[in-house]
Scaffold this active site. Structure first.
Site: not given
Ligand SMILES: *Cc1c(COP(=O)(O)O)cnc(C)c1O
Length: 417
Positions: A239, A272-273, A311, A341
């Protein structure tokens, strides 16, 4: 220093001009720097050198086999969220006994497969899952190593779609429930409680919420020890954010603060990167197809779209967009959009650039949750992927062919009337 730098007026990844990659492989293409991936991983590794630790790279951020192979070569463990990711790790040369398995919806089949591979730990997210795992392990003659994912109810201050540590999120269980689940696990001969974990969200730009979560886990660990349950590891999740726009804390600063708070505890620290290892190591290169200036808005229509890089559309995320070979001339404000579209199909808005049709652009910070989230929407083949190391650029993901896209589809014989 960024792995992407302008040299002699043209953007390079390490020592390779992006122009050359576009020429060889076409666009859109993802380009990753091996050096940048390695140095981000080593920033974690080095900072924790004097305490027991395991860095489990979160595979979902970028699961290309070559990327996993580079990390496996540095001794990385892996955080997976599906049996598919576990198989990828193994195909890439990763060690199953350094894998932790996260996710709220592990199927019994996935549990079975992970038990057979002998993974390090199941990060369990509910009582039902705990009992299902006990059953699967018992039936197949395995002992399942487990950790309970605690939802510490902290506000990580990140985008609501990537915030996971609040009470109303679907992830983990509250501290009280966690304590009870360890008692439930103790009654199950096929379960072995080895750790405790949390993961509070992604793109977190402040260290404070991580410390808050750490304190929550540490007090649970002490409570459990009083109940006679002694855990060997503490997994603080991933995170840590990266600097897409605003600056992010350095990995080393985050590790220093965690380490200080852990003090002399002998617990193994697991992290847990995902994003912080690969995001800034990648760029998406794309060609300007058409310029469409107007009174209201100027659009630059490029050959990459939301199916390649989701993103911006999904989280309204901002990523820097650079001209690969900046040109002289008048800069205008452009919305950089794809051909799909959907009005939400954009890579960036209001970017001040001097552009001509045919120019190459690089969308920076695309190494995490870029290709991994790509789809075939609008029957668009997924992009090529290239790994750069020094002055060499190697293809690590072929561009899909159109044929690939409907190979799995079937027209039943009796469909036509
Ligand atoms: C997504 C995820 C991670 C990685 O998060 P990043 O923000 O990419 O570091 C780690 N652990 C779990 C459980 C996740 O779901």
């Amino acid at each position: 220093m960024s792995a992407f730098q302008h040299q002699k007026g043209s953007l390079h990844c390490e020592d390779v001009p992006l122009e050359a990659i576009a020429k060889t492989h076409g666009t859109p293409t993802y380009v990753y720097s091996r050096e940048a991936i390695e140095s981000a991983f080593l920033a974690y590794q080095t900072a924790l050198a004097d305490r027991p630790h395991l860095i489990c790279y979160a595979v979902k951020a970028n699961s290309n086999l070559a990327v996993l192979n580079v990390l496996a070569g540095l001794g990385a463990g892996f955080d997976v969220v599906s049996a598919g990711e576990l198989e990828r790790v193994i195909a890439a040369g990763g060690a199953a006994d350094k894998v932790v398995f996260s996710g709220v919806g592990k199927t019994r089949q996935e549990m079975q497969s992970a038990l057979e591979h002998g993974i390090r730990c199941f990060n369990v997210e509910s009582e039902s899952e705990l009992l299902a795992l006990a059953e699967v392990a018992e039936q197949s003659g395995h002992i399942a190593p487990i950790s309970v994912r605690v939802n510490p109810d902290v506000d990580a201050g990140t985008h609501p779609y990537i915030s996971t540590g609040l009470r109303e999120n679907k992830f983990g269980v509250d501290a009280g429930t966690a304590r009870r689940l360890y008692q439930v696990a103790r009654e199950q001969p096929a379960l072995n409680a080895v750790g405790i974990d949390c993961h509070i969200g992604s793109q977190i730009l402040d260290i404070a919420p991580f410390l808050e979560s750490l304190d929550c886990l540490l007090s649970l660990i002490d409570g459990l020890a009083a109940d006679g349950i002694n855990l060997q590891h503490l997994d603080i999740g991933g995170g840590l954010g990266v600097s897409y726009e605003a600056s992010a804390p350095a990995i080393s600063d985050y590790m220093a603060v965690l380490s200080e708070r852990l003090g002399s505890r002998g617990l193994e620290l697991i992290l847990e990167p995902g994003r912080s290892i690969v995001a800034l190591a990648g760029a998406l290169i794309t060609t300007v197809q058409y310029l469409k200036p107007s009174e209201a808005k100027n659009f630059a229509i490029v050959d990459a779209a939301m199916n390649d890089l989701l993103r911006p559309s999904l989280y309204n995320a901002w990523q820097d967009i650079q001209a690969v070979t900046p040109r002289e001339g008048k800069s205008l404000d452009w919305d950089i959009v794809g051909p799909i579209c959907e009005t939400g199909d954009f890579l960036g808005k209001d970017r001040t650039l001097a552009l001509s049709e045919g120019d190459l652009l690089a969308v920076m910070g695309s190494g995490a949750y870029g290709f991994a989230m790509a789809s075939n929407y609008n029957t668009r083949p997924r992009a090529a992927e290239v790994l750069v190391s020094g002055d060499s650029a190697q293809l690590i993901g072929k561009r899909e062919s159109l044929n690939d896209l409907w190979q799995r589809e079937i027209i039943p014989e009796n469909l036509a009337r």
